[in-house]
Design a protein around this motif. Structure first.
Motif, PDB file in Angstrom:
ATOM      1  N   GLU A 181       1.249  -0.849   0.094  1.00 16.66           N
ATOM      2  CA  GLU A 181      -0.142  -0.063   0.311  1.00 16.66           C
ATOM      3  C   GLU A 181       0.602   1.699   0.479  1.00 16.66           C
ATOM      4  O   GLU A 181       0.391   2.263  -0.712  1.00 16.66           O
ATOM      5  CB  GLU A 181      -1.056   0.299   1.918  1.00 16.66           C
ATOM      6  CG  GLU A 181      -1.722  -0.745   1.164  1.00 16.66           C
ATOM      7  CD  GLU A 181      -1.398  -2.286   2.161  1.00 16.66           C
ATOM      8  OE1 GLU A 181      -0.085  -1.864   2.415  1.00 16.66           O
ATOM      9  OE2 GLU A 181      -1.805  -3.133   1.290  1.00 16.66           O
ATOM     10  N   VAL A 182       1.952   1.350   0.695  1.00 21.58           N
ATOM     11  CA  VAL A 182       3.044   2.584   1.098  1.00 21.58           C
ATOM     12  C   VAL A 182       4.020   2.508  -0.864  1.00 21.58           C
ATOM     13  O   VAL A 182       3.657   3.819  -1.197  1.00 21.58           O
ATOM     14  CB  VAL A 182       3.716   2.374   1.726  1.00 21.58           C
ATOM     15  CG1 VAL A 182       5.260   3.141   1.788  1.00 21.58           C
ATOM     16  CG2 VAL A 182       3.218   1.880   3.549  1.00 21.58           C
ATOM     17  N   PHE A 183       3.981   1.501  -0.826  1.00 24.80           N
ATOM     18  CA  PHE A 183       4.940   1.599  -2.906  1.00 24.80           C
ATOM     19  C   PHE A 183       3.647   1.948  -3.402  1.00 24.80           C
ATOM     20  O   PHE A 183       3.884   2.675  -4.405  1.00 24.80           O
ATOM     21  CB  PHE A 183       5.152  -0.173  -2.871  1.00 24.80           C
ATOM     22  CG  PHE A 183       5.989   0.075  -4.064  1.00 24.80           C
ATOM     23  CD1 PHE A 183       7.293   0.426  -3.674  1.00 24.80           C
ATOM     24  CD2 PHE A 183       6.216  -0.397  -5.172  1.00 24.80           C
ATOM     25  CE1 PHE A 183       8.076   0.553  -5.184  1.00 24.80           C
ATOM     26  CE2 PHE A 183       6.529   0.110  -6.067  1.00 24.80           C
ATOM     27  CZ  PHE A 183       8.008   0.113  -6.193  1.00 24.80           C
ATOM     28  N   ALA A 184       1.985   1.739  -3.376  1.00 24.05           N
ATOM     29  CA  ALA A 184       1.238   2.451  -4.458  1.00 24.05           C
ATOM     30  C   ALA A 184       1.443   3.618  -3.834  1.00 24.05           C
ATOM     31  O   ALA A 184       1.083   4.681  -5.000  1.00 24.05           O
ATOM     32  CB  ALA A 184       0.421   1.880  -3.976  1.00 24.05           C
ATOM     33  N   MET A 185       1.142   4.149  -3.210  1.00 18.33           N
ATOM     34  CA  MET A 185       0.812   5.870  -2.412  1.00 18.33           C
ATOM     35  C   MET A 185       2.005   5.770  -3.354  1.00 18.33           C
ATOM     36  O   MET A 185       1.822   7.560  -4.070  1.00 18.33           O
ATOM     37  CB  MET A 185       0.338   5.660  -0.876  1.00 18.33           C
ATOM     38  CG  MET A 185      -0.621   5.808  -0.606  1.00 18.33           C
ATOM     39  SD  MET A 185      -2.103   6.211  -1.462  1.00 18.33           S
ATOM     40  CE  MET A 185      -1.854   7.516  -0.681  1.00 18.33           C
ATOM     41  N   MET A 186       3.584   5.451  -3.327  1.00 12.66           N
ATOM     42  CA  MET A 186       4.635   6.607  -3.421  1.00 12.66           C
ATOM     43  C   MET A 186       4.831   6.715  -5.183  1.00 12.66           C
ATOM     44  O   MET A 186       4.940   8.110  -5.255  1.00 12.66           O
ATOM     45  CB  MET A 186       5.516   6.114  -2.415  1.00 12.66           C
ATOM     46  CG  MET A 186       6.257   6.427  -1.081  1.00 12.66           C
ATOM     47  SD  MET A 186       7.738   5.522  -0.956  1.00 12.66           S
ATOM     48  CE  MET A 186       7.499   3.949  -1.021  1.00 12.66           C
ATOM     49  N   LEU A 187       4.199   5.631  -5.784  1.00 13.84           N
ATOM     50  CA  LEU A 187       4.192   5.417  -6.540  1.00 13.84           C
ATOM     51  C   LEU A 187       3.044   6.725  -7.590  1.00 13.84           C
ATOM     52  O   LEU A 187       3.339   7.136  -8.629  1.00 13.84           O
ATOM     53  CB  LEU A 187       4.400   3.962  -7.821  1.00 13.84           C
ATOM     54  CG  LEU A 187       4.181   3.613  -9.611  1.00 13.84           C
ATOM     55  CD1 LEU A 187       5.678   3.864  -8.738  1.00 13.84           C
ATOM     56  CD2 LEU A 187       3.688   2.301  -8.968  1.00 13.84           C
ATOM     57  N   LEU A 188       1.783   6.222  -7.163  1.00 16.40           N
ATOM     58  CA  LEU A 188       1.443   7.431  -7.064  1.00 16.40           C
ATOM     59  C   LEU A 188       1.368   8.845  -7.631  1.00 16.40           C
ATOM     60  O   LEU A 188       1.417   9.633  -7.573  1.00 16.40           O
ATOM     61  CB  LEU A 188      -0.448   6.843  -6.635  1.00 16.40           C
ATOM     62  CG  LEU A 188      -1.126   8.263  -6.834  1.00 16.40           C
ATOM     63  CD1 LEU A 188      -1.891   7.753  -8.153  1.00 16.40           C
ATOM     64  CD2 LEU A 188      -2.901   8.315  -6.330  1.00 16.40           C
ATOM     65  N   GLY A 189       1.712   8.681  -5.766  1.00 14.92           N
ATOM     66  CA  GLY A 189       1.949  10.411  -5.911  1.00 14.92           C
ATOM     67  C   GLY A 189       3.347  10.996  -7.059  1.00 14.92           C
ATOM     68  O   GLY A 189       3.515  12.172  -7.539  1.00 14.92           O
ATOM     69  N   VAL A 201       3.768   9.414 -10.032  1.00 16.62           N
ATOM     70  CA  VAL A 201       3.149   9.010 -11.107  1.00 16.62           C
ATOM     71  C   VAL A 201       1.776  10.936 -11.825  1.00 16.62           C
ATOM     72  O   VAL A 201       2.401  11.501 -11.742  1.00 16.62           O
ATOM     73  CB  VAL A 201       1.668   8.753 -11.391  1.00 16.62           C
ATOM     74  CG1 VAL A 201       1.064   8.643 -12.594  1.00 16.62           C
ATOM     75  CG2 VAL A 201       3.104   7.151 -12.140  1.00 16.62           C
ATOM     76  N   LEU A 202       1.566  11.811 -10.642  1.00 19.18           N
ATOM     77  CA  LEU A 202       0.597  12.911 -10.283  1.00 19.18           C
ATOM     78  C   LEU A 202       2.107  14.173 -10.576  1.00 19.18           C
ATOM     79  O   LEU A 202       2.357  14.799 -11.161  1.00 19.18           O
ATOM     80  CB  LEU A 202       0.001  12.489  -8.831  1.00 19.18           C
ATOM     81  CG  LEU A 202      -1.479  11.732  -9.199  1.00 19.18           C
ATOM     82  CD1 LEU A 202      -1.491  12.249  -7.389  1.00 19.18           C
ATOM     83  CD2 LEU A 202      -2.516  12.309 -10.346  1.00 19.18           C
ATOM     84  N   ILE A 203       2.486  14.296  -9.393  1.00 20.53           N
ATOM     85  CA  ILE A 203       4.435  14.825 -10.004  1.00 20.53           C
ATOM     86  C   ILE A 203       4.615  15.218 -11.057  1.00 20.53           C
ATOM     87  O   ILE A 203       4.994  16.042 -12.021  1.00 20.53           O
ATOM     88  CB  ILE A 203       5.316  14.661  -8.730  1.00 20.53           C
ATOM     89  CG1 ILE A 203       4.671  14.643  -7.444  1.00 20.53           C
ATOM     90  CG2 ILE A 203       6.648  15.750  -8.690  1.00 20.53           C
ATOM     91  CD1 ILE A 203       5.660  14.714  -5.704  1.00 20.53           C
ATOM     92  N   GLY A 204       4.968  13.925 -11.462  1.00 22.40           N
ATOM     93  CA  GLY A 204       4.993  14.179 -13.187  1.00 22.40           C
ATOM     94  C   GLY A 204       4.834  14.319 -14.196  1.00 22.40           C
ATOM     95  O   GLY A 204       4.740  15.136 -15.185  1.00 22.40           O
ATOM     96  N   TYR A 205       2.762  13.924 -14.030  1.00 21.18           N
ATOM     97  CA  TYR A 205       2.267  14.565 -14.808  1.00 21.18           C
ATOM     98  C   TYR A 205       2.214  16.143 -14.898  1.00 21.18           C
ATOM     99  O   TYR A 205       1.696  16.829 -15.916  1.00 21.18           O
ATOM    100  CB  TYR A 205       0.448  14.128 -14.253  1.00 21.18           C
ATOM    101  CG  TYR A 205      -0.592  14.274 -14.682  1.00 21.18           C
ATOM    102  CD1 TYR A 205      -0.556  14.259 -16.621  1.00 21.18           C
ATOM    103  CD2 TYR A 205      -1.259  15.299 -14.588  1.00 21.18           C
ATOM    104  CE1 TYR A 205      -1.858  14.917 -17.012  1.00 21.18           C
ATOM    105  CE2 TYR A 205      -2.162  15.970 -15.248  1.00 21.18           C
ATOM    106  CZ  TYR A 205      -2.608  15.309 -16.295  1.00 21.18           C
ATOM    107  OH  TYR A 205      -3.993  16.477 -16.516  1.00 21.18           O
TER     108      TYR A 205
END
Length: 57
Positions: free
Chosen positions: A32-40, A42-46
């Motif tokens: 869950e932590v890994f998914a939230m870091m990855l989502l963050g 991706v959003l910063i990159g977008y």
């Protein structure tokens, strides 16, 4: 004239143990932590790519 003496030890207690994590802990975060870091990321990159593309129009 007095010369300042260096401070040798600033610890409050007399213990000088090295703190190590428990042996049963993994170096990888939980899924869950890994998914939230990855989502963050991706959003910063977008957001960064969207902002930079608007500057060059």
């Amino acid at each position: 004239m007095r010369t300042a003496q260096p401070v040798r030890n600033l610890s409050v207690t007399s213990r000088s143990d090295i703190v190590t994590p428990p042996a049963h802990m993994s170096e990888l975060p939980e899924p869950e932590v890994f998914a939230m870091m990855l989502l963050g990321l991706v959003l910063i990159g977008y957001r960064a790519s969207r902002d930079s593309s608007e500057k060059f129009k």
